[in-house]
Scaffold this motif. Structure first.
Motif, PDB file in Angstrom:
ATOM      1  N   ILE A 126       0.841  -1.199   0.000  1.00 14.10           N
ATOM      2  CA  ILE A 126       0.000   0.000   0.000  1.00 14.10           C
ATOM      3  C   ILE A 126       0.875   1.248   0.000  1.00 14.10           C
ATOM      4  CG2 ILE A 126      -1.625   1.357   1.383  1.00 14.10           C
ATOM      5  CD1 ILE A 126      -2.892  -1.280   2.274  1.00 14.10           C
ATOM      6  N   ASN A 127       1.915   1.232   0.798  1.00 13.21           N
ATOM      7  CA  ASN A 127       2.827   2.375   0.865  1.00 13.21           C
ATOM      8  C   ASN A 127       3.504   2.623  -0.483  1.00 13.21           C
ATOM      9  OD1 ASN A 127       4.135   4.370   2.774  1.00 13.21           O
ATOM     10  ND2 ASN A 127       5.971   3.335   2.036  1.00 13.21           N
ATOM     11  N   GLN A 128       3.742   1.546  -1.237  1.00 17.15           N
ATOM     12  CA  GLN A 128       4.399   1.651  -2.542  1.00 17.15           C
ATOM     13  C   GLN A 128       3.438   2.067  -3.648  1.00 17.15           C
ATOM     14  OE1 GLN A 128       6.169  -2.232  -2.998  1.00 17.15           O
ATOM     15  NE2 GLN A 128       8.018  -1.680  -1.848  1.00 17.15           N
ATOM     16  N   GLY A 129       2.147   2.082  -3.360  1.00 24.96           N
ATOM     17  CA  GLY A 129       1.197   2.566  -4.342  1.00 24.96           C
ATOM     18  C   GLY A 129       0.261   1.539  -4.940  1.00 24.96           C
ATOM     19  N   LEU A 130       0.335   0.264  -4.521  1.00 28.63           N
ATOM     20  CA  LEU A 130      -0.616  -0.716  -5.020  1.00 28.63           C
ATOM     21  C   LEU A 130      -2.006  -0.416  -4.460  1.00 28.63           C
ATOM     22  CD1 LEU A 130       2.073  -2.208  -5.754  1.00 28.63           C
ATOM     23  CD2 LEU A 130       0.804  -4.332  -5.415  1.00 28.63           C
ATOM     24  N   ASP A 131      -3.022  -0.875  -5.152  1.00 29.18           N
ATOM     25  CA  ASP A 131      -4.406  -0.578  -4.815  1.00 29.18           C
ATOM     26  C   ASP A 131      -4.728  -1.004  -3.382  1.00 29.18           C
ATOM     27  OD1 ASP A 131      -7.288  -0.731  -4.578  1.00 29.18           O
ATOM     28  OD2 ASP A 131      -7.382  -0.589  -6.764  1.00 29.18           O
ATOM     29  N   GLU A 132      -4.984  -0.013  -2.529  1.00 26.55           N
ATOM     30  CA  GLU A 132      -5.206  -0.294  -1.110  1.00 26.55           C
ATOM     31  C   GLU A 132      -6.487  -1.098  -0.857  1.00 26.55           C
ATOM     32  OE1 GLU A 132      -6.368   3.643  -2.533  1.00 26.55           O
ATOM     33  OE2 GLU A 132      -4.353   2.914  -2.049  1.00 26.55           O
ATOM     34  N   GLN A 133      -7.504  -0.890  -1.693  1.00 20.42           N
ATOM     35  CA  GLN A 133      -8.736  -1.659  -1.512  1.00 20.42           C
ATOM     36  C   GLN A 133      -8.508  -3.128  -1.837  1.00 20.42           C
ATOM     37  OE1 GLN A 133     -12.257  -0.216  -3.549  1.00 20.42           O
ATOM     38  NE2 GLN A 133     -13.296  -2.188  -3.341  1.00 20.42           N
ATOM     39  N   VAL A 134      -7.789  -3.399  -2.890  1.00 21.60           N
ATOM     40  CA  VAL A 134      -7.510  -4.782  -3.282  1.00 21.60           C
ATOM     41  C   VAL A 134      -6.671  -5.482  -2.206  1.00 21.60           C
ATOM     42  CG1 VAL A 134      -6.314  -6.251  -4.946  1.00 21.60           C
ATOM     43  CG2 VAL A 134      -7.699  -4.325  -5.748  1.00 21.60           C
ATOM     44  N   ILE A 135      -5.652  -4.813  -1.711  1.00 16.55           N
ATOM     45  CA  ILE A 135      -4.817  -5.405  -0.652  1.00 16.55           C
ATOM     46  C   ILE A 135      -5.663  -5.684   0.582  1.00 16.55           C
ATOM     47  CG2 ILE A 135      -2.802  -5.088   0.818  1.00 16.55           C
ATOM     48  CD1 ILE A 135      -2.166  -5.437  -2.165  1.00 16.55           C
ATOM     49  N   SER A 136      -6.516  -4.746   0.921  1.00 17.92           N
ATOM     50  CA  SER A 136      -7.420  -4.934   2.061  1.00 17.92           C
ATOM     51  C   SER A 136      -8.346  -6.114   1.842  1.00 17.92           C
ATOM     52  CB  SER A 136      -8.232  -3.651   2.285  1.00 17.92           C
ATOM     53  OG  SER A 136      -9.197  -3.833   3.283  1.00 17.92           O
ATOM     54  N   ASN A 137      -8.846  -6.272   0.618  1.00 22.48           N
ATOM     55  CA  ASN A 137      -9.742  -7.392   0.307  1.00 22.48           C
ATOM     56  C   ASN A 137      -9.047  -8.743   0.477  1.00 22.48           C
ATOM     57  OD1 ASN A 137     -11.555  -5.718  -2.405  1.00 22.48           O
ATOM     58  ND2 ASN A 137     -11.879  -5.675  -0.200  1.00 22.48           N
ATOM     59  N   VAL A 138      -7.772  -8.796   0.106  1.00 23.62           N
ATOM     60  CA  VAL A 138      -7.006 -10.036   0.300  1.00 23.62           C
ATOM     61  C   VAL A 138      -6.963 -10.396   1.783  1.00 23.62           C
ATOM     62  CG1 VAL A 138      -4.728 -11.119   0.104  1.00 23.62           C
ATOM     63  CG2 VAL A 138      -5.616  -9.719  -1.788  1.00 23.62           C
ATOM     64  N   ILE A 139      -6.643  -9.410   2.614  1.00 22.65           N
ATOM     65  CA  ILE A 139      -6.580  -9.647   4.057  1.00 22.65           C
ATOM     66  C   ILE A 139      -7.952 -10.033   4.596  1.00 22.65           C
ATOM     67  CG2 ILE A 139      -6.079  -8.594   6.295  1.00 22.65           C
ATOM     68  CD1 ILE A 139      -3.581  -9.085   4.614  1.00 22.65           C
ATOM     69  N   GLU A 140      -8.996  -9.328   4.155  1.00 20.24           N
ATOM     70  CA  GLU A 140     -10.355  -9.648   4.601  1.00 20.24           C
ATOM     71  C   GLU A 140     -10.719 -11.086   4.251  1.00 20.24           C
ATOM     72  OE1 GLU A 140     -13.340  -5.946   4.497  1.00 20.24           O
ATOM     73  OE2 GLU A 140     -12.386  -6.324   2.559  1.00 20.24           O
ATOM     74  N   THR A 141     -10.446 -11.482   3.027  1.00 18.93           N
ATOM     75  CA  THR A 141     -10.809 -12.831   2.564  1.00 18.93           C
ATOM     76  C   THR A 141     -10.116 -13.900   3.404  1.00 18.93           C
ATOM     77  OG1 THR A 141     -11.039 -11.968   0.310  1.00 18.93           O
ATOM     78  CG2 THR A 141     -10.908 -14.351   0.554  1.00 18.93           C
ATOM     79  N   GLN A 142      -8.836 -13.709   3.655  1.00 24.04           N
ATOM     80  CA  GLN A 142      -8.071 -14.732   4.361  1.00 24.04           C
ATOM     81  C   GLN A 142      -8.333 -14.747   5.860  1.00 24.04           C
ATOM     82  OE1 GLN A 142      -3.938 -14.499   3.191  1.00 24.04           O
ATOM     83  NE2 GLN A 142      -4.419 -14.661   1.019  1.00 24.04           N
ATOM     84  N   LEU A 143      -8.760 -13.615   6.418  1.00 26.62           N
ATOM     85  CA  LEU A 143      -9.025 -13.566   7.860  1.00 26.62           C
ATOM     86  C   LEU A 143     -10.389 -14.127   8.231  1.00 26.62           C
ATOM     87  CD1 LEU A 143      -7.579 -10.194   9.256  1.00 26.62           C
ATOM     88  CD2 LEU A 143      -6.907 -12.519   9.864  1.00 26.62           C
ATOM     89  N   LEU A 144     -11.252 -14.354   7.277  1.00 31.46           N
ATOM     90  CA  LEU A 144     -12.581 -14.882   7.593  1.00 31.46           C
ATOM     91  C   LEU A 144     -12.500 -16.142   8.455  1.00 31.46           C
ATOM     92  CD1 LEU A 144     -14.490 -14.384   4.223  1.00 31.46           C
ATOM     93  CD2 LEU A 144     -15.173 -13.444   6.447  1.00 31.46           C
ATOM     94  N   ILE A 145     -11.567 -16.997   8.124  1.00 31.27           N
ATOM     95  CA  ILE A 145     -11.450 -18.261   8.857  1.00 31.27           C
ATOM     96  C   ILE A 145     -11.111 -18.034  10.324  1.00 31.27           C
ATOM     97  CG2 ILE A 145      -8.993 -18.644   8.354  1.00 31.27           C
ATOM     98  CD1 ILE A 145      -9.728 -21.624   7.960  1.00 31.27           C
ATOM     99  N   ARG A 146     -10.411 -16.941  10.623  1.00 31.26           N
ATOM    100  CA  ARG A 146     -10.087 -16.617  12.016  1.00 31.26           C
ATOM    101  C   ARG A 146     -11.337 -16.247  12.811  1.00 31.26           C
ATOM    102  NH1 ARG A 146      -6.005 -18.174  14.727  1.00 31.26           N
ATOM    103  NH2 ARG A 146      -6.709 -16.574  16.189  1.00 31.26           N
ATOM    104  N   PHE A 147     -12.360 -15.812  12.109  1.00 25.85           N
ATOM    105  CA  PHE A 147     -13.620 -15.462  12.759  1.00 25.85           C
ATOM    106  C   PHE A 147     -14.641 -16.599  12.688  1.00 25.85           C
ATOM    107  CE2 PHE A 147     -11.860 -11.289  11.448  1.00 25.85           C
ATOM    108  CZ  PHE A 147     -11.823 -10.676  12.690  1.00 25.85           C
ATOM    109  N   GLY A 148     -14.174 -17.772  12.296  1.00 24.36           N
ATOM    110  CA  GLY A 148     -15.053 -18.933  12.257  1.00 24.36           C
ATOM    111  C   GLY A 148     -15.910 -19.056  11.011  1.00 24.36           C
ATOM    112  N   VAL A 149     -15.549 -18.303   9.976  1.00 18.50           N
ATOM    113  CA  VAL A 149     -16.293 -18.359   8.715  1.00 18.50           C
ATOM    114  C   VAL A 149     -15.359 -18.930   7.650  1.00 18.50           C
ATOM    115  CG1 VAL A 149     -17.578 -17.040   6.999  1.00 18.50           C
ATOM    116  CG2 VAL A 149     -17.644 -16.348   9.404  1.00 18.50           C
ATOM    117  N   SER A 150     -15.736 -20.064   7.074  1.00 21.26           N
ATOM    118  CA  SER A 150     -14.845 -20.758   6.130  1.00 21.26           C
ATOM    119  C   SER A 150     -15.556 -21.028   4.811  1.00 21.26           C
ATOM    120  CB  SER A 150     -14.337 -22.075   6.732  1.00 21.26           C
ATOM    121  OG  SER A 150     -13.718 -21.866   7.981  1.00 21.26           O
ATOM    122  N   PRO A 151     -15.737 -20.013   3.979  1.00 16.54           N
ATOM    123  CA  PRO A 151     -16.422 -20.235   2.704  1.00 16.54           C
ATOM    124  C   PRO A 151     -15.618 -21.171   1.795  1.00 16.54           C
ATOM    125  CG  PRO A 151     -16.237 -17.881   3.225  1.00 16.54           C
ATOM    126  CD  PRO A 151     -15.329 -18.613   4.161  1.00 16.54           C
TER     127      PRO A 151
END
Length: 256
Positions: A126-151
């Motif tokens: 993000i600091n280097q200029g890559l799309d911050e929303q896309v990077i955030s979406n990657v983290i959101e998608t992968q963290l779902l399992i930590r909240f007990g949601v495993s699509p």
């Protein structure tokens, strides 16, 4: 309480006032995950670690790490701030959200494995200029399992097929192939490109990402899926996420 004086890598998540001259500083560490540090005299003029504990600063630290209770920072070296994140409101908003999400997903004082590198890389990109929303979406998608949601992202949850068009069904907890779309009239009606990126996001190692560009309509669909899951399945309502939504409304008004 177990405390060990050791060196660790850290990312300053946030800080708040504590008493007249002290600060409580939340740090994402590579050793014990998120941890709250007590920094005595941090608000005094000329405090030697002042620059090392600014938000969005990362580097090497030495201190007493507590598995429960407060930890302590004694020294720092090779620290630097993600300056573009610190000065750009959009980058700042998404980075703040990522750190808040991680803080909610992991208990204080416990190791988080490879997640430290994933988050550190996310902020670097993000600091280097890559799309911050896309990077955030990657983290959101992968963290779902930590909240007990495993699509199930990669195949149909009913028959296991992955060779025909898929669509996401919240009701079914994952993808449905077109042979089973009739089972959920309220499925997401995603286009193949959105399905592809959600599948890719679920396993993407950000350290291997050099560039990524997704068109706005696809980003909106991906965000809708993730917002729906976090609202309905996780039940997480972070202040930083509400700010991003508000910021999006401001941007739309400016465009008009």
């Amino acid at each position: 309480m177990s405390r060990i004086n050791t060196d660790f890598r850290g990312i300053i998540m946030f800080r708040r006032d504590y008493r007249e001259r002290d600060l409580l500083v939340k740090v994402l560490t590579d050793k014990i995950g998120p941890a709250m540090f007590f920094v005595k005299g941090a608000k005094k003029r000329g405090f030697r670690l002042a620059a090392d504990i600014l938000p969005f600063t990362h580097g090497e630290y030495i201190g007493l790490l507590a598995n429960d209770g407060l930890s302590f920072i004694n020294a720092a070296s090779d620290t630097a701030q993600y300056r573009n994140i610190a000065t750009d409101i959009r980058k700042n908003a998404y980075s703040t959200y990522i750190l808040a999400l991680v803080d909610s997903a992991f208990p204080d004082g416990q190791g988080i494995g490879g997640w430290f590198e994933q988050v550190a890389t996310a902020l670097k990109l993000i600091n280097q200029g890559l799309d911050e929303q896309v990077i955030s979406n990657v983290i959101e998608t992968q963290l779902l399992i930590r909240f007990g949601v495993s699509p199930t992202w990669d195949r149909c949850v009913i028959c296991g097929r992955d060779d025909i068009p898929l669509d996401f069904s919240e009701q079914s907890g994952g993808m449905l192939c077109q042979n089973h779309w009739h089972l959920d009239e309220r499925r997401m009606h995603l286009d193949p490109r959105s399905v592809y990126y959600l599948q890719r996001f679920s396993t993407l190692n950000l350290q291997k990402l050099n560039s990524i560009k997704i068109n706005p309509s696809t980003k909106r669909r991906i965000q809708f899926v993730l917002d729906t899951l976090y609202d309905n399945e996780v039940g997480l309502n972070l202040k930083s996420k509400r700010f991003i939504h508000q910021m999006g409304k401001w941007e739309e008004k400016l465009k008009k």
